[in-house]
Design an enzyme around this catalytic site. Sequence first.
Site, PDB file in Angstrom:
ATOM      1  N   SER A  69      35.808  34.677  40.676  1.00  0.00           N
ATOM      2  CA  SER A  69      35.263  34.893  39.332  1.00  0.00           C
ATOM      3  C   SER A  69      36.309  35.152  38.257  1.00  0.00           C
ATOM      4  O   SER A  69      35.950  35.252  37.078  1.00  0.00           O
ATOM      5  CB  SER A  69      34.240  36.025  39.349  1.00  0.00           C
ATOM      6  N   LYS A  72      36.120  32.635  35.525  1.00  0.00           N
ATOM      7  CA  LYS A  72      35.218  32.733  34.375  1.00  0.00           C
ATOM      8  C   LYS A  72      35.983  32.792  33.057  1.00  0.00           C
ATOM      9  O   LYS A  72      35.429  32.477  31.997  1.00  0.00           O
ATOM     10  CB  LYS A  72      34.294  33.949  34.514  1.00  0.00           C
ATOM     11  N   SER A 117      29.764  39.230  36.060  1.00  0.00           N
ATOM     12  CA  SER A 117      30.260  38.201  36.980  1.00  0.00           C
ATOM     13  C   SER A 117      29.122  37.397  37.607  1.00  0.00           C
ATOM     14  O   SER A 117      29.085  37.175  38.822  1.00  0.00           O
ATOM     15  CB  SER A 117      31.120  38.846  38.072  1.00  0.00           C
ATOM     16  N   ARG A 258      39.478  47.328  43.792  1.00  0.00           N
ATOM     17  CA  ARG A 258      40.306  46.477  42.928  1.00  0.00           C
ATOM     18  C   ARG A 258      40.715  47.216  41.653  1.00  0.00           C
ATOM     19  O   ARG A 258      41.897  47.268  41.295  1.00  0.00           O
ATOM     20  CB  ARG A 258      39.542  45.193  42.581  1.00  0.00           C
TER      21      ARG A 258
END
Length: 272
Positions: A69, A72, A117, A258
């Site tokens: 993602s 994006k 997302s 993350r």
Amino acid sequence: MRFVCLLTLVLLFSAAAPARLAPKIVERNLQPHFEKYGVQGSFLLYDAPAGQFVAYNPARCRQGFLPASTFKIPNTLIGLQTGALPDTATLCKWDGVAREFPQWNQDMSYGRALRVSCVPCYQQLARRIGVEQYRAWLPRLRYGRMAVAPATLDTFWLDGNSRISQFEQVDFLRRLHAETLPVAARHQRAVKQLLILKKTSEYTLYGKTGWRFRSATNPDNGWLVGWITRADGRTALFALNIEPKGGQAANNRFMGARRAITESILQELQWL
């Protein structure tokens, strides 16, 4: 004769001029940040004021991974530039299919779709953009090595042979931050606003996560890419990539790891 002498001087000066040096890479042992969450991976930061990289596991930072993602970001830019996406307020209609993430199961603007997302929304956008537009625009954006084909039009960033490294992610973000991509400046500014994760009086943190879900042939793989701008104007761009240790399946901590790892590293490097 005078022209020949001048040309000779120019050629001699050019030959003697030093080649432009690549930015220095400073290695740091940032493993404890990864160990805390039971993951392995690598981290890359470009310190713009110093003109150098700070890296943990630099060899891995050069490896290519599916963008998931994080794609994006260029996907939105290409959509806006080609007119496939009129603006980020454009509504993405839910197709009625209930998916694992409840926040996806509703109508939403593409601005919100980027923030949560929403894969199905961006698959709809990919089908509007089409293979030919991707093949024209991705090389212009110099965004990794994307393998786009009619059969993979709405999945090529999630599965297959597409790859991008952390060095390539940071290079792309440097150009987006500077608004020097070959895309209208208004589109670059619109996307940058959507990437704001946190804003304080001292700094603004920008970023986009990505998660390539585990399959029979691939482990879970997670990204956080972005940049931080300090109030004094200093900027650092970064890319984190992680995987569960030993090829295990991601646990409940993987999603939050993350951002947690990234912020703890930015604190150690005195950017937060």
